[in-house]
Design an enzyme around this catalytic site. Structure first.
Site, short mmCIF file in Angstrom:
data_model
loop_
_atom_site.label_atom_id
_atom_site.label_comp_id
_atom_site.label_asym_id
_atom_site.label_seq_id
_atom_site.Cartn_x
_atom_site.Cartn_y
_atom_site.Cartn_z
N ASN A 1 0.81 -1.23 0.00
CA ASN A 1 0.00 0.00 0.00
C ASN A 1 0.84 1.28 0.00
O ASN A 1 0.51 2.24 -0.69
CB ASN A 1 -1.05 -0.01 1.11
N GLU B 1 4.07 -4.57 12.28
CA GLU B 1 3.03 -3.52 12.16
C GLU B 1 1.93 -4.10 11.28
O GLU B 1 2.16 -4.35 10.09
CB GLU B 1 3.61 -2.25 11.53
N CYS C 1 -3.47 1.70 6.32
CA CYS C 1 -3.70 0.94 7.56
C CYS C 1 -4.42 1.80 8.59
O CYS C 1 -5.33 1.33 9.27
CB CYS C 1 -2.39 0.41 8.11
#
Ligand code: NAD
Length: 468
Positions: A145, A241, A275
């Site tokens: 992303n 993460e 995110c």
């Protein structure tokens, strides 16, 4: 043949095979990327180990200077890397350029951060201090992303204390990271940064590699759990993460137009694939109709197109699995009685384009409320009491970001204090900075990136004690 090369031991190396890269604006293959073999991965870790043991960890001033040089080289190549990124990712060019400059900012920030030795005792009998030591070669694994921004954050934090890196980007967006490797090859000493590319199996090999002493990973929760299991057998250090499902609570005194503008911008940036994007909105019932309409207005006005068109505000979804995922979650919500105030499905054109979608009237526990959609579809859910909103917002295994919106700041802050998330914002969302701790609670992360916390996680603490 691919025109892109791997970076191993400071050299451009062809892959032993290649794999297709798809242009998400057409759904067609537009390039190939070099596939890294297991032997080439060994070479990359061996190079990282050599650079770690010989020079890199020993010269702190040199490291800092080279990190600044690397940042300058990236800024100078930003347009070239951004063009590659936009083609393979689909995001608008301006967002791609922001990634490169944002990554350069991470290098500068980390280069300038001090890691002071901490004196614990200094008296007539003893002297004791805590010192930060680098860990060794780092396996850095990135998602698709924000391939450049996220990879550079990892590289900057790893390099600053003296570690070396083997980086693998996602197989959906390998080319921009390979291009970044080509630029940095001219700046960093051989072996300090190696860039390999390949599929998920290559990532798994990295997490099992005997020379990798730390894994830094950003991606999905499912992969994070696999990596934690792989790291355990060798007790590798790790920072994970992972995914998020950020709630937004809009209090009954909020300024609806201001909320709509900022929530829309952060939820739909990067084609809805962030995110820490707002992923579900809980709004006081009285404000719900106005907020739904204000968000829907912005969705209807969004200019959809290919990322290379400067007019484009929202491009396609990056890849077919992601396109199917958002399509499935929106269809599921509509099948269970939700209404689409804007959008509601894919756009009828080639590529992975999905209409910006605002959903309302969802039954509780609809999948799009409970799961991460990671796309341009935002559910807006009414609540009667703030306690009810907090209960629904926190009732999840995710805990990445969260925000609270209201004009009475004391009241909004009091609600923010009760949110279960790694970062909680009041009257904004997605405010990040290299100096801030970036982490998630629950399943959204293990460890912290950012600030001294992030750099310290790429070190081991050592006691130096001298008897006097
Ligand atoms: P993903 O987990 O599918 O893939 C991420 C990377 O892991 C890719 O490079 C992939 O090849 C590699 N990989 C896959 N299987 C592996 C394995 N078994 N061992 C080692 N590596 C493996 O994630 P994605 O679809 O690329 O990214 C989207 C997800 O990332 C979303 O859930 C999003 O929320 C999350 N994300 C989190 C953050 C954060 O900072 N918390 C930031 C961006 C994205």
């Amino acid at each position: 043949m691919s025109e892109h090369t791997l970076t191993i031991n400071g050299e451009g190396i062809a892959g032993t095979a290649s794999f297709d890269v798809i242009d998400p604006s057409t759904g067609e293959v537009f390039a190939t990327a070099p596939e890294t073999s297991a032997e080439q991965l060994d070479d990359a870790f061996a190079a990282a180990q050599r650079a770690f043991k010989t020079s890199w960890r020993k010269d702190e001033d040199g490291r800092r200077a080279l990190m600044h040089k690397a940042a300058d080289a990236l800024d100078a190549s930003a347009d070239q890397i951004a063009a590659v990124l936009t083609t393979e990712h689909g995001k608008p060019l301006a967002e791609s350029a922001f990634e490169v400059h944002g990554g350069a900012m991470w290098l500068r920030y980390c280069a300038d951060l001090d890691l002071p030795r901490e004196v614990l005792k200094d008296n007539e009998n003893e002297y004791a201090e805590a010192v930060r030591r680098p860990i060794g070669p780092v396996a850095a694994i990135s998602p698709w992303n924000y391939p450049i921004y996220i990879s550079l954050a990892k590289i900057a934090q790893a390099l600053r204390p003296g570690n070396t890196v083997v980086l693998k980007p996602s197989p959906f967006t390998p080319l921009s990271s390979l291009a970044m490797g080509e630029v940095l090859r001219g700046v960093l000493p051989a072996g300090v940064l190696n860039v390999v590319s390949g599929g998920n199996e290559l990532g798994a090999l990295m997490t099992q590699h005997p020379l990798a002493r730390k894994i830094t990973f950003t991606g999905s929760i499912a992969t994070g759990k696999r990596i934690a299991a792989a790291a355990a057998s060798d007790l590798k250090r790790m920072t994970l993460e992972l995914g998020g499902n950020d709630p937004v609570i809009v209090l009954d005194d909020a300024d609806v137009e201001a909320v709509a503008t900022k929530v829309y911008a952060t939820a739909f940036a990067n084609n809805g694939q962030t995110c820490i994007a707002p992923k579900r909105v809980y709004v006081a019932e009285a404000l719900k109709p106005a907020l739904v309409e204000a968000l829907a207005e912005r969705a209807r006005a969004t200019r959809i197109g290919v990322g290379t068109d400067p007019e484009t505000e929202q491009g396609p979804q990056n890849n077919l699995p992601q396109y199917k995922r958002v399509t499935e979650l929106v269809a599921d919500a509509l099948a269970h009685g939700a209404k689409a105030a804007a959008g509601g499905g894919p756009i009828d054109r080639p590529g992975y384009f999905f209409a910006p979608t605002i959903l309302t009237d969802l039954p509780e526990h609809t999948r799009i409320e409970d799961e991460e959609q990671f796309g341009p579809a935002l559910p807006v859910i009414g609540y009667r009491t703030v306690d009810e909103a907090l209960e629904r917002a926190n009732n999840t295994t995710f805990g990445l970001g969260a925000s609270v919106w209201g004009t009475n700041i004391d009241r909004a802050t009091a609600v923010a204090e009760q949110m279960e998330a790694g970062q909680v914002w009041t009257n904004t969302h997605n405010a990040i900075d290299p100096s801030f701790p970036f982490a998630g609670q629950k399943w959204s992360s293990i460890g912290v990136e950012g600030g001294h916390w992030g750099i310290e996680s790429f070190t081991e603490v050592q006691l130096q004690y001298r008897a006097k």
